[in-house]
Design a protein around this motif. Structure first.
Motif, PDB file in Angstrom:
ATOM      1  N   ALA A 202       0.909  -1.186  -0.027  1.00 52.33           N
ATOM      2  CA  ALA A 202      -0.078  -0.114   0.039  1.00 52.33           C
ATOM      3  C   ALA A 202       0.756   1.299  -0.073  1.00 52.33           C
ATOM      4  N   ALA A 203       2.041   1.118   0.687  1.00 50.10           N
ATOM      5  CA  ALA A 203       2.900   2.494   0.826  1.00 50.10           C
ATOM      6  C   ALA A 203       3.336   2.709  -0.658  1.00 50.10           C
ATOM      7  N   GLY A 204       3.884   1.436  -1.198  1.00 53.92           N
ATOM      8  CA  GLY A 204       4.323   1.705  -2.716  1.00 53.92           C
ATOM      9  C   GLY A 204       3.274   2.224  -3.604  1.00 53.92           C
ATOM     10  N   GLU A 205       2.144   1.509  -3.711  1.00 55.26           N
ATOM     11  CA  GLU A 205       1.204   2.052  -4.556  1.00 55.26           C
ATOM     12  C   GLU A 205       0.779   3.755  -4.166  1.00 55.26           C
ATOM     13  N   ALA A 206       0.771   3.895  -2.875  1.00 54.23           N
ATOM     14  CA  ALA A 206       0.514   5.514  -2.387  1.00 54.23           C
ATOM     15  C   ALA A 206       1.471   6.234  -3.086  1.00 54.23           C
ATOM     16  N   LEU A 207       2.941   5.992  -3.080  1.00 56.98           N
ATOM     17  CA  LEU A 207       3.998   6.650  -3.487  1.00 56.98           C
ATOM     18  C   LEU A 207       3.961   6.784  -4.852  1.00 56.98           C
ATOM     19  N   CYS A 208       3.413   6.140  -5.720  1.00 59.48           N
ATOM     20  CA  CYS A 208       3.231   6.196  -7.005  1.00 59.48           C
ATOM     21  C   CYS A 208       2.481   7.432  -7.442  1.00 59.48           C
ATOM     22  N   GLU A 209       1.397   7.579  -6.461  1.00 60.53           N
ATOM     23  CA  GLU A 209       0.624   8.962  -6.800  1.00 60.53           C
ATOM     24  C   GLU A 209       1.085   9.929  -6.135  1.00 60.53           C
ATOM     25  N   LEU A 210       2.054  10.085  -5.214  1.00 62.95           N
ATOM     26  CA  LEU A 210       2.666  11.184  -4.478  1.00 62.95           C
ATOM     27  C   LEU A 210       3.830  11.644  -5.036  1.00 62.95           C
TER      28      LEU A 210
END
Length: 272
Positions: A202-210
């Motif tokens: 989830a952290a990796g997926e979120a970081l893709c958008e941040l």
């Protein structure tokens, strides 16, 4: 100096972060004993008497364990929203009315002078606490965002923390390690739920958008001692970023770790 910070400790055993500018210094959460907090601050040559305030994200013990003791010892103002105050007052002991500061969710408070001003702005997150918040800390155009203890990365949170120079981002657990781990299922369900904690994926997926051109560093935080490892967290997040087409030169971007028992090195954040 600009803005600099050190994560004194991060994880289920206790959380605390120091953020400093030219003439202001704040402690965000005080989730270890006062003695341990003083020890960790001493390792980074910080005198607790120089703190301007303590800001609280939520009332769980790993965020307020030493709050009362250290606030009283150094006569520090404590900022939290009303719901958090209502839940934590019985755990932190007496805090003088003049030191009990209510900071409504979504509002901000400033510390220091014009050249070294720190502005802390809270934002709502999803976690199983009364009214949990994260914080974005600003020094001029520089932005540091603390994004931990949230079950999922909502669009509102993304909008709040995007365009950060540095992120302290939760990467609590590896899902497979948690599923086969020793915790009872009700605890696992809580951690995996929308009011629990972000996984490595989830952290990796979120970081893709941040991620933006402005993003310089990401600190992975609040790692589980039982169901995660820093090398695994970094590998998972890096793999997701690379699979999404993010490729970085070493001197342009870095993913760093935090620790449950020792502070990170001072990191000075400069606007690129």
């Amino acid at each position: 100096m600009g803005l600099r910070f050190t994560v004194l400790a991060s994880g289920s055993t206790g959380n605390a972060t120091i953020v400093q500018s030219e003439d202001a210094m704040i402690l965000i959460d005080a989730g270890l004993s006062a003695r341990k907090l003083e020890q960790l601050m001493k390792e980074r040559e910080v005198e607790a008497s120089r703190l301007d305030a303590i800001l609280v994200t939520h009332e769980h013990s790993d965020h307020i364990k030493g709050l009362g003791a250290i606030a009283r010892k150094y006569d520090l103002p404590v900022y939290a929203n009303e719901a958090t105050w209502e839940e934590m007052h019985k755990h932190v002991g007496a805090i003088g009315e003049d030191k009990r500061k209510v900071l409504p969710t979504g509002s901000s408070v400033e510390f220091g002078g014009v050249l070294g001003k720190l502005r802390a702005e809270s934002y709502a997150i999803s976690h199983d606490a009364a009214e949990p918040v994260g914080y974005c800390i600003y020094n001029g155009n520089t932005k540091l965002s603390l994004v931990t203890d949230l079950g999922y990365m909502s669009e509102k949170v993304k909008q709040q923390v995007i365009e950060s120079d540095v992120l302290v981002l939760e990467s609590n657990h590896d899902v497979d390690m948690l599923r086969v781990g020793r915790y009872p299922w009700n605890i696992k369900r809580r951690i995996l739920g929308d009011m629990g904690h972000l996984s490595n994926d989830a952290a990796g997926e979120a970081l893709c958008e941040l991620m933006t051109d402005r993003t310089q560093r990401v600190y992975l935080a609040h790692l589980s001692l039982d169901h995660n490892q820093m090398d695994l967290a970094k590998l998972t997040v890096n793999s997701i970023l690379e699979n999404r087409g993010f490729f970085f030169k070493r001197d342009e971007f870095a993913i760093k770790g935090t620790y449950h028992d020792r502070p990170t090195e001072w990191d000075e954040v400069k606007r690129r």
